[in-house]
Design an enzyme around this catalytic site. Structure first.
Site, PDB file in Angstrom:
ATOM      1  CE1 TYR A 170      -3.236  -2.976   0.729  1.00 12.08           C
ATOM      2  CE2 TYR A 170      -4.591  -1.001   0.782  1.00 12.08           C
ATOM      3  CZ  TYR A 170      -4.476  -2.375   0.677  1.00 12.08           C
ATOM      4  OH  TYR A 170      -5.595  -3.139   0.508  1.00 12.08           O
ATOM      5  CE  LYS A 178       3.116 -18.433  -0.730  1.00  9.44           C
ATOM      6  NZ  LYS A 178       2.335 -19.689  -0.656  1.00  9.44           N
ATOM      7  CG  ASP A 219      -0.629 -20.636   0.733  1.00  9.65           C
ATOM      8  OD1 ASP A 219      -0.110 -20.413   1.849  1.00  9.65           O
ATOM      9  OD2 ASP A 219      -0.049 -21.286  -0.164  1.00  9.65           O
ATOM     10  CG  ASP A 240     -12.976  -8.194   2.073  1.00 12.97           C
ATOM     11  OD1 ASP A 240     -12.991  -7.383   3.016  1.00 12.97           O
ATOM     12  OD2 ASP A 240     -13.172  -7.864   0.887  1.00 12.97           O
ATOM     13  CG  ASP A 297      -7.680  -5.329   1.577  1.00 12.88           C
ATOM     14  OD1 ASP A 297      -8.699  -4.848   2.108  1.00 12.88           O
ATOM     15  OD2 ASP A 297      -7.578  -5.546   0.353  1.00 12.88           O
TER      16      ASP A 297
END
Ligand code: IPM
Ligand code: MN
Length: 339
Positions: free
Chosen positions: A132, A183, A216, A244, A240
């Site tokens: 970002y 990750k 993941d 969701d 982010d």
């Protein structure tokens, strides 16, 4: 009684934003907290009307409030008049970055009937760095030799203050647990920094169980075994996306609240529901105000109005009505009655 009056900047924004922030403010007042609100017309509608997004003077004004309550920002789906990034980078991220709101705190509680029914966990998302930060650029645009790069900024300072905040939150849980999500098997440079900082800061919190998931895998676990989580700490982009997913498994993002925090209170923190502007139902009285109300709970907690905050949180928790049938006003009134 000498009651404090809080100055709150209200950025209702677009679509259902103004309706749900109005509802949230009604509930805050019913909870006995005195607030003086100043509306700011910012967002897609304002941009389309006169081209204004945000300027330095307005940003500085916002900094000085006790808190900022935001509804939702954005045009209707399919409305292509505003290029991507104008409002996201120019308004929302400008406030987050400009006011150094470096924590995005998103608590979740699985409602009845959801995949994560009964589970409570929170995502602590770093809010001022990562992809970002906007590092990158374009070369030879539109040609066959076009190059687009998009970097991720991870500073020791930024990672550490985020991880520290997450440990503070985790330490307060009845079963203190912190899970770093990253990750590290692919993003080895930033991953190693996050892992090292979690190890170092974690040494100061011996009571907090520390775990690590690849992002993941976390997507599987959030669906299959959300009870494993206490506090998830992660970078801006992973946070982010995961929030969701977390919203979806806990009952839908109609319930999800968030706080953009500067924990040191160097500037006003900003509270916003995770959901969007839902233009399709704007003005119909059908918007679910629970995420905005829960965001106002986070606002009151931050302001130190803990009694009113917990009364409101209980009212939300014990609300079992049919949101679709009751509508915005019906839900709001039930919450107020419960108070
Ligand atoms: C969120 C939103 C924003 C983000 C967008 C609108 C810039 O998706 O608050 O989660 O990506 O942070
Ligand atoms: Mn998002």
């Amino acid at each position: 009684m000498n009651q404090r009056t809080y100055r709150v900047a209200v950025l209702g924004g677009d679509g259902i934003g103004p309706e749900v922030t109005d509802a949230a403010l009604e509930v805050v007042r019913a909870a006995g907290v005195a607030i003086q609100t100043t509306p700011y017309e910012l967002g897609a509608a304002r941009y389309l009307a006169d081209g204004f997004v945000l300027d330095d003077a307005t940003l500085e004004e916002l900094r000085g409030y006790d808190a900022i309550l935001l509804g939702a920002i954005g045009p209707a789906i399919g409305d292509t008049r505003i290029p991507g990034g104008v409002l996201e980078r120019g308004l929302l991220l400008r406030i987050r970055f400009g006011l150094d709101l470096y924590i995005n705190y998103r608590p979740f509680r699985g409602v009845t009937g959801s995949l994560a029914e009964g589970c409570e966990f929170a995502i602590v998302r770093e809010n001022t760095e990562g992809p970002y930060a906007g590092e990158g650029g374009v070369l030879r645009h539109g040609t066959p030799h076009e190059v687009a790069t998009q970097g991720s900024v991870n500073t020791r300072f930024g990672v550490e203050r985020c991880v520290r905040y997450a440990f503070e939150r985790a330490a307060k849980l009845s079963r203190p647990k912190l899970t770093l999500v990253h990750k590290t098997n692919v993003l080895t440079f930033s991953g190693e920094l996050w892992v090292r900082v979690v190890r170092e800061v974690g040494a100061e919190y011996p009571n907090v169980v520390v775990d690590y998931n690849h992002v993941d895998a976390a997507c599987i676990y959030l669906v299959e075994s959300p009870e494993r989580y206490g506090v998830i700490v992660t970078d801006n982009l992973f946070g982010d996306i995961l929030s969701d997913l977390a919203g979806a498994v806990t009952g839908g993002i109609g319930f999800a609240a968030s706080a953009n925090l500067n924990p040191e209170r160097a500037s006003a923190s900003m509270f916003e529901p995770v959901h969007g502007a839902a233009h399709d139902i704007a003005g119909t009285g059908k918007a679910n105000p629970l995420a905005a109300v829960s965001s106002a709970v986070l606002m009151l907690e931050h302001l130190g109005e803990t009694e009113a905050a917990s009364a409101m949180a209980i009212a939300v928790r014990e609300f079992h009505g049919d949101v679709a049938a009751l509508g915005t006003a019906g839900v709001t009134n039930q919450l107020i009655e419960r108070l």
